[in-house]
Write a protein that holds these residues in place. Structure first.
Motif, PDB file in Angstrom:
ATOM      1  N   THR A  44       0.705  -1.093   0.227  1.00 53.41           N
ATOM      2  CA  THR A  44       0.141  -0.330  -0.108  1.00 53.41           C
ATOM      3  C   THR A  44       1.117   1.284  -0.183  1.00 53.41           C
ATOM      4  OG1 THR A  44      -0.297   0.104   1.961  1.00 53.41           O
ATOM      5  CG2 THR A  44      -1.458  -0.968   1.101  1.00 53.41           C
ATOM      6  N   GLY A  45       2.221   0.393   0.125  1.00 54.48           N
ATOM      7  CA  GLY A  45       2.932   2.545  -0.631  1.00 54.48           C
ATOM      8  C   GLY A  45       3.190   2.924   0.897  1.00 54.48           C
ATOM      9  N   VAL A  46       3.420   2.532   2.188  1.00 53.34           N
ATOM     10  CA  VAL A  46       4.268   3.175   3.715  1.00 53.34           C
ATOM     11  C   VAL A  46       5.052   1.857   4.350  1.00 53.34           C
ATOM     12  CG1 VAL A  46       1.627   4.184   4.196  1.00 53.34           C
ATOM     13  CG2 VAL A  46       2.233   2.220   4.522  1.00 53.34           C
ATOM     14  N   GLY A  47       5.857   1.527   3.329  1.00 51.71           N
ATOM     15  CA  GLY A  47       6.933   0.682   3.854  1.00 51.71           C
ATOM     16  C   GLY A  47       7.557   1.206   4.260  1.00 51.71           C
ATOM     17  N   ASP A  48       8.661   2.192   2.981  1.00 54.46           N
ATOM     18  CA  ASP A  48       9.470   2.525   3.353  1.00 54.46           C
ATOM     19  C   ASP A  48      10.052   2.462   4.595  1.00 54.46           C
ATOM     20  OD1 ASP A  48       8.854   2.890   0.843  1.00 54.46           O
ATOM     21  OD2 ASP A  48       8.417   5.226   0.058  1.00 54.46           O
ATOM     22  N   ARG A  49       9.833   3.120   5.051  1.00 52.12           N
ATOM     23  CA  ARG A  49      10.298   3.215   6.200  1.00 52.12           C
ATOM     24  C   ARG A  49      10.796   2.338   6.809  1.00 52.12           C
ATOM     25  NH1 ARG A  49       8.735   6.260  11.597  1.00 52.12           N
ATOM     26  NH2 ARG A  49      10.301   6.223  13.178  1.00 52.12           N
ATOM     27  N   LEU A  50       9.769   1.643   6.771  1.00 47.14           N
ATOM     28  CA  LEU A  50      10.346  -0.071   7.398  1.00 47.14           C
ATOM     29  C   LEU A  50      11.165  -0.618   6.836  1.00 47.14           C
ATOM     30  CD1 LEU A  50       8.803  -3.043   9.013  1.00 47.14           C
ATOM     31  CD2 LEU A  50       7.697  -3.187   7.109  1.00 47.14           C
TER      32      LEU A  50
END
Length: 90
Positions: A44-50
């Protein structure tokens, strides 16, 4: 995450928190995420920081009654591999 998923489906929502958005976004949180959650965040596009700051754990430790045990978390398709028990070191 819920607000993000709702937004992707065209549903408006409001997130209310006592802290400023910048404070929330900059807070480093400790925790364990299951693979399904990691996959959902990535898809969903919110895993960059993870993916940038997160750590992959390949096992866990348990302590009970002065004894300490370790176990590996198997990769998909491999067998569970408990490690030997040993006395707890302070």
């Amino acid at each position: 995450m819920l607000s993000h998923l709702l937004h992707q489906r065209g549903v408006e929502s409001v997130v209310i928190d006592l802290r400023a958005r910048e404070d929330i976004e900059e807070t480093i949180k400790a925790g364990v995420l299951e693979q399904g959650t990691v996959d959902l965040m990535t898809q969903t596009g919110v895993g960059d920081r993870l993916h940038r700051d997160g750590f992959v754990h390949h096992g866990f430790n348990l302590a009970f009654s002065g004894e300490h045990s370790s176990a590996s978390i198997p990769s998909p398709g491999s067998a569970f591999s408990p490690r030997r028990r040993h006395p707890r070191t302070s």
